[in-house]
Design an enzyme around this catalytic site. Structure first.
Site, PDB file in Angstrom:
ATOM      1  N   ASN A 188     -12.698  12.422 -23.492  1.00 20.53           N
ATOM      2  CA  ASN A 188     -11.761  11.522 -22.723  1.00 20.53           C
ATOM      3  C   ASN A 188     -12.086  10.160 -23.321  1.00 20.53           C
ATOM      4  OD1 ASN A 188     -10.535  10.162 -20.594  1.00 20.53           O
ATOM      5  ND2 ASN A 188     -12.111  10.477 -19.135  1.00 20.53           N
ATOM      6  N   LYS A 227     -10.415   7.635 -22.234  1.00 23.15           N
ATOM      7  CA  LYS A 227     -10.155   6.626 -21.395  1.00 23.15           C
ATOM      8  C   LYS A 227      -9.372   5.444 -21.928  1.00 23.15           C
ATOM      9  CE  LYS A 227     -14.440   7.922 -18.951  1.00 23.15           C
ATOM     10  NZ  LYS A 227     -15.610   7.537 -18.113  1.00 23.15           N
ATOM     11  N   HIS A 275     -10.101  12.334 -12.147  1.00 23.62           N
ATOM     12  CA  HIS A 275     -11.272  11.917 -12.652  1.00 23.62           C
ATOM     13  C   HIS A 275     -11.723  10.780 -11.476  1.00 23.62           C
ATOM     14  CE1 HIS A 275     -13.880   9.188 -15.184  1.00 23.62           C
ATOM     15  NE2 HIS A 275     -13.817  10.514 -16.117  1.00 23.62           N
TER      16      HIS A 275
END
Length: 253
Positions: free
Chosen positions: A9, A11, A97
């Site tokens: 991930n 982000k 998330h």
């Protein structure tokens, strides 16, 4: 047989040049995955096509979006639909998330809508759940996480629930350097599987991949992934370092 998955991930990080270098370096390591092992890269939306091209021809390597909207299309400026993702050939999407829940106030019910439309378009959701430190300190983490599953997942059929990957992320261990011990991870993963068993039956629950997320790195991945109910990891910071994430992928094998 459930899948073992190393999921990155990224982000909201990296420039396009750095993103291209990172994924090319990871792909160049040429880690060979088994039939039931996957590497998934959840990249920022502007880099989806770039990343998709980088993994072309790599068996068991996939790209994920970090989010999607709950509607097929319409006047929702700035949002990304599953129809758009499908048109790019994207096969995974991260939903729920803790950062989406906290910063964008996404509720369990809203996430259920997102999960519904993702499955409608044959995109596999990686559904995140997990408790904050206050809940862990109060000792009510099992009930808290069970509610997340019940309110977002329990409306699915036995067939559809098996199309969803679950990622357990103790919020107190995300980006803090703190990591749940492998025993703590196993304890919660076993609890999640028990909750799923109570609703869908043991055979179905045993076929659902449950990943651990929260300061996973090369040095602890092998131990965490070796737990019987842990099927891999959703990795944040360490996935931004090519050598680290290559080692994490290798921890599956």
């Amino acid at each position: 047989m459930r899948k073992q998955i190393a999921a990155a991930n990224w982000k909201m990080n990296l420039t396009v040049e750095k993103a291209e270098t990172l994924i090319n370096d990871i792909v160049a390591a040429n880690v060979q995955l088994g039939q039931d092992q996957l590497a998934v890269f959840a990249v920022p939306a502007p880099y989806l096509q770039l990343a998709q091209k980088a993994i072309a021809g790599k068996e068991n390597y996939f790209i994920a979006a970090q989010n999607c909207y709950s509607k097929k299309s319409g006047a929702y400026t700035g949002e990304v639909s599953v129809e758009m993702l499908q048109s790019l050939g994207i096969q995974y999407v991260v939903l729920g998330h803790s950062e989406r829940r906290e910063y964008f106030m996404e509720s369990n019910q809203f996430l259920a809508e997102k999960l519904n439309i993702a499955l409608e378009y044959n995109i596999t959701p990686i559904f995140c759940c997990g408790e904050p430190l206050s809940i862990r300190d109060a000792g009510t983490q099992n009930e808290f996480v069970a509610t997340q599953l019940e309110e977002s997942l329990f409306h699915f059929s036995n067939d559809d629930i098996q199309k969803i990957v679950i990622a357990y992320e103790p919020i107190w261990a995300i980006g803090t350097g703190k990591t749940a011990t492998s025993e703590q991870a196993q304890e919660m993963h076993a609890h999640l599987r028990k909750v799923l068993t109570g609703k869908f039956g043991k055979e179905v629950a045993d076929n659902i991949s449950i990943l651990y997320g929260g300061s996973v790195k090369a040095s602890n991945a092998k131990e965490i992934f070796s737990q019987p109910d842990v099927d891999g990891g959703l990795v944040g910071g360490a996935s931004l370092i090519a050598g680290e994430f290559v080692a994490i992928i290798q921890s599956l094998t």
